[in-house]
Design an enzyme around this catalytic site. Structure first.
Site, PDB file in Angstrom:
ATOM      1  N   ASP A  88       0.869  -1.173   0.000  1.00  0.00           N
ATOM      2  CA  ASP A  88       0.000   0.000   0.000  1.00  0.00           C
ATOM      3  C   ASP A  88       0.910   1.229   0.000  1.00  0.00           C
ATOM      4  O   ASP A  88       2.101   1.132   0.242  1.00  0.00           O
ATOM      5  CB  ASP A  88      -0.958  -0.035   1.197  1.00  0.00           C
ATOM      6  CG  ASP A  88      -2.184   0.841   0.958  1.00  0.00           C
ATOM      7  OD1 ASP A  88      -2.188   1.610  -0.025  1.00  0.00           O
ATOM      8  OD2 ASP A  88      -3.145   0.756   1.755  1.00  0.00           O
ATOM      9  N   ASP A 123      -3.834   7.238  -3.569  1.00  0.00           N
ATOM     10  CA  ASP A 123      -5.203   7.749  -3.668  1.00  0.00           C
ATOM     11  C   ASP A 123      -5.563   8.504  -2.393  1.00  0.00           C
ATOM     12  O   ASP A 123      -4.897   8.377  -1.371  1.00  0.00           O
ATOM     13  CB  ASP A 123      -6.173   6.588  -3.884  1.00  0.00           C
ATOM     14  CG  ASP A 123      -6.001   5.491  -2.841  1.00  0.00           C
ATOM     15  OD1 ASP A 123      -5.006   4.736  -2.957  1.00  0.00           O
ATOM     16  OD2 ASP A 123      -6.808   5.406  -1.901  1.00  0.00           O
ATOM     17  N   CYS A 285      -5.890 -23.794  18.690  1.00  0.00           N
ATOM     18  CA  CYS A 285      -7.017 -24.139  19.561  1.00  0.00           C
ATOM     19  C   CYS A 285      -7.024 -25.618  19.951  1.00  0.00           C
ATOM     20  O   CYS A 285      -7.675 -26.001  20.920  1.00  0.00           O
ATOM     21  CB  CYS A 285      -8.330 -23.754  18.899  1.00  0.00           C
ATOM     22  SG  CYS A 285      -8.425 -21.991  18.597  1.00  0.00           S
TER      23      CYS A 285
HETATM   24  N1  GUN Z   1      -6.467   0.710   3.004  1.00  0.00           N
HETATM   25  C1  GUN Z   1      -7.722   0.785   3.508  1.00  0.00           C
HETATM   26  N2  GUN Z   1      -8.442   1.687   2.812  1.00  0.00           N
HETATM   27  C2  GUN Z   1      -7.642   2.194   1.854  1.00  0.00           C
HETATM   28  C3  GUN Z   1      -7.834   3.149   0.818  1.00  0.00           C
HETATM   29  O1  GUN Z   1      -8.899   3.735   0.632  1.00  0.00           O
HETATM   30  N3  GUN Z   1      -6.754   3.385  -0.003  1.00  0.00           N
HETATM   31  C4  GUN Z   1      -5.573   2.739   0.172  1.00  0.00           C
HETATM   32  N4  GUN Z   1      -4.578   3.019  -0.674  1.00  0.00           N
HETATM   33  N5  GUN Z   1      -5.370   1.862   1.141  1.00  0.00           N
HETATM   34  C5  GUN Z   1      -6.401   1.572   1.974  1.00  0.00           C
HETATM   35 ZN    ZN Z   2      -8.494 -21.766  16.397  1.00  0.00          ZN
END
Ligand code: GUN
Ligand code: ZN
Length: 648
Positions: A88, A123, A285
């Site tokens: 990300d 974004d 578990c």
């Molecule tokens: N992780 C959770 N939501 C988002 C999002 O809207 N954009 C990005 N890039 N990562 C995320």
């Molecule tokens: Zn478990």
């Protein structure tokens, strides 16, 4: 590089090629911390469970020690994972802290530099419920960055694949616009962003509407990732609406707070500690008693809870894949959506979009339709039956009820079923079921309990409208016994072979066209199974035209049958048109690949029996389409038509 292998509802088992790795979707990427010291679950266990993880390029970029290792040795080395690494971009940090210290293109470049397999553009995750003006402005900025990111990738010949995130806050038209515009750019995966705040508040209904509105406007041939959805309880619905990828930080975040995930919701270790064992049999578990884990120090307890959380998360993914393969995904969704009333809200809003969803839902499934409650009345199988009922050219309609004691299919169990009369049985779930097609999936392949009165009311307006529309053709509306009397007195005069009449109507329903015309009706004969007495083959002049498939009773053409269909069904109906390049392959009976499809009947649904033709409408082959009309035009990878036979 994404292809569909199997499907149910809008869910799909897909194969996604990323660099040299193939991953099967739907799947979940565990969120792994770029700093191995902060990783709660050992990477070795994660490697056993998955081929793809997600980590954060912005944390890597902004932590000098991590940045140095990543730049020198690459992201795979940094996190200790040698398969697919997705990152990300820092957008989530942006949404939490309001500001980050990197330029949009800089972070894309950085992700390429550290050898990420799939990176993410920067974004702007607009939160729910903001003023429209802000949502529009931020979406505009996200779109500008998206174009610039794709341009950069092309210009510099980047190796990494890119996530192009859909935004638009809670404005559905903005989500559609976002999907439309992003879809024009060549992103590899489309995540749906900014749903985390909605999920945290259990606003699943809004999430469902965001997913559907996004899917409506995205190209069908790209995988969709639901960003930040890590609770296994929500996976089945999200997959059924067309999400292919998930990520989970939840497994670790929940563990830190002593929360124990299950596919039915979240439990607390605090409340489990007096059970003699956990309600799960994962390695954690089955090794520890709740009290043992409860008494451990926080670090160890968190690790074990996180491991359990990860096991159940993957278990649910496997369960969903199995449901797709056996055609019982709606049943699983209906079950899961009863785990929380807010999920039930989401399931209920889905019916608003059923006309769209139905286009992706297979026409035949291996499992029976199980009715689980009022929502089942809106399922795509029911809607499709109602749509396709209008394909039948009715002659003389007799509307009747059949006693509950008669098992389905009714046509196996009532003495006289049809002559030249359209005998339509009133059905609480499917509305009206003509006796001559009542063996077709799912009209016979279903389990329906005794309904409540209010459930029986549901189809009454529909039946009333049908009667109104066809009033000129209706002979009578009465009980079945009454019909038998009528039959004995009147309709015996007709000369039509009842089997041929039945096949004529079955073909009208299956193909929307009159295949058995007046010329053929006296020549068609059928062969029956000696054990069940059901029709097995449809014959013309000693040649078999169709066999009737046992599990769904659809008519499967032979070469003769395909030629007859080709002659009778006008172009482009029931056609998949391929280019010259593959004409010979098709004639040899080889599968038709999506890449070579140049045109098709846009109304096709997955798993229909279709004709493969060239651009001059010459019949090349026939088989089963794995894609619907829209997908046939959009997919570039994988098989489009599983060919039964080529025609030389
Ligand atoms: N992780 C959770 N939501 C988002 C999002 O809207 N954009 C990005 N890039 N990562 C995320
Ligand atoms: Zn478990």
């Amino acid at each position: 590089m994404f292809e569909i292998k199997d499907r149910d509802a809008m869910g799909r088992i897909g194969k996604l090629k990323i660099n040299n790795h193939k991953i099967e979707t739907p799947t979940i990427m565990p969120v792994v911390h770029p700093n191995p010291k902060r990783q709660i679950v050992p990477i070795e266990l994660i490697k056993k469970l998955t081929d793809v993880i997600i980590t954060n390029s912005y944390i890597t970029y902004s932590t000098p020690k991590l940045k140095k290792i990543a730049e020198e040795k690459g992201i795979h080395e940094l996190v200790g994972f040698d398969k697919v690494v997705v990152t990300d971009s820092g957008s989530f940090q942006l949404s939490v802290y309001g500001d980050i210290d990197v330029e949009p293109l800089e972070i894309v470049e950085f992700q390429e530099k550290i050898g990420v397999d799939v990176g993410t553009m920067l974004d702007i995750p607009t939160p729910p419920d903001v003023e429209r003006e802000r949502a529009e402005k931020e979406l505009g900025e996200t779109l500008r960055r998206a174009r610039a990111s794709i341009e950069l990738k092309k210009e510099k010949n980047f190796k990494l694949l890119l996530n192009g995130t859909i935004q638009g806050s809670t404005y559905l038209d903005l989500r559609r616009k976002s999907a439309e515009e992003m879809g024009k750019l060549d992103f590899d995966i489309y995540p749906i962003g900014a749903v985390v705040p909605l999920m945290e508040e259990y606003r699943y209904k809004e999430v469902a509407e965001i997913i559907i509105n996004t899917k409506m406007c995205l190209p069908t041939n790209k995988p969709v990732h639901l960003f930040g959805c890590g609770h296994p309880m929500a996976f089945a619905l999200a997959v059924a609406l067309g999400c292919d990828l998930f990520d989970s930080a939840a497994y670790a975040l929940y563990a830190k707070e002593g929360r124990y995930l299950t596919e039915r919701g979240t439990l607390h270790l605090e409340n489990l500690k007096d059970l003699d064992r956990f309600p799960c049999s994962c390695p954690v578990c089955s090794t520890y008693k709740p009290k043992e884990i409860y008494k451990m120090d926080k670090k160890e307890r968190t690790r074990l809870l996180a491991e359990h959380n990860l096991y159940v998360t993957f278990e649910e993914i496997s369960r969903i894949k199995n449901a797709i393969k056996e055609g019982s995904l709606w049943e699983l969704v209906e079950e899961r959506c009863r785990c929380h009333p807010k999920l039930l809200d989401a399931l209920r809003v889905v019916r608003k979009y059923m006309d769209f969803i139905e286009k992706f839902d297979p026409v035949t499934k291996k499992s029976a339709f199980f009715y689980s409650g009022y929502e089942s009345l809106f399922r795509p199988e029911v809607l499709r039956h109602k749509k396709r009922l209008s394909r039948i050219r009715f002659d003389k309609i007799y509307i009747t009820t059949v006693s509950k004691k008669v098992e389905k299919p009714y046509s196996d169990n009532v003495n006289i079923m049809h002559s030249d009369v359209d005998v339509l049985v009133i059905d609480d779930v499917f509305g009206l079921v003509p006796l001559y097609i009542d063996t077709f999936y799912p009209l016979a392949q279903n389990e329906i309990p005794e309904l409540f009165e209010f459930e029986k009311e549901h189809n009454k307006p529909y039946v009333k409208e049908f009667i109104e529309k066809h009033k000129d053709k209706i002979l009578d509306i009465n009980t079945y016994n009454y019909y038998i009397n009528y039959y004995n007195s009147e309709a015996n005069k007709n000369k039509i072979n009842p089997d041929a009449f039945r096949i004529k109507k079955m073909l009208q329903y299956q193909y929307g066209c009159d295949i058995v015309d007046d010329e053929l009706i006296n020549k068609i004969i059928v062969k029956r199974s000696k054990t069940t007495g059901r029709i097995r083959y449809v014959m013309l002049n000693d040649k078999t035209l169709f066999s009737i498939r046992s599990y769904d009773n659809l008519l499967i053409p032979t070469e003769e049958g395909a030629k007859l269909l080709h002659k009778k069904i006008p172009y482009p109906k029931y056609r998949v048109v391929v280019n010259k390049e593959v004409e010979e392959f098709a004639r040899e009976g080889k599968s038709v690949y999506a890449k070579f499809v140049v045109d098709c009947d846009e109304e096709l649904r997955p798993y229909e029996e279709v004709l493969v033709v060239n651009e001059d409408d010459e019949l090349l082959a026939f088989g089963t389409t794995l894609l619907n009309g829209k997908e046939l035009m959009e997919f570039n990878y994988g098989i489009a038509v599983d060919v039964r036979k080529g025609i030389k």
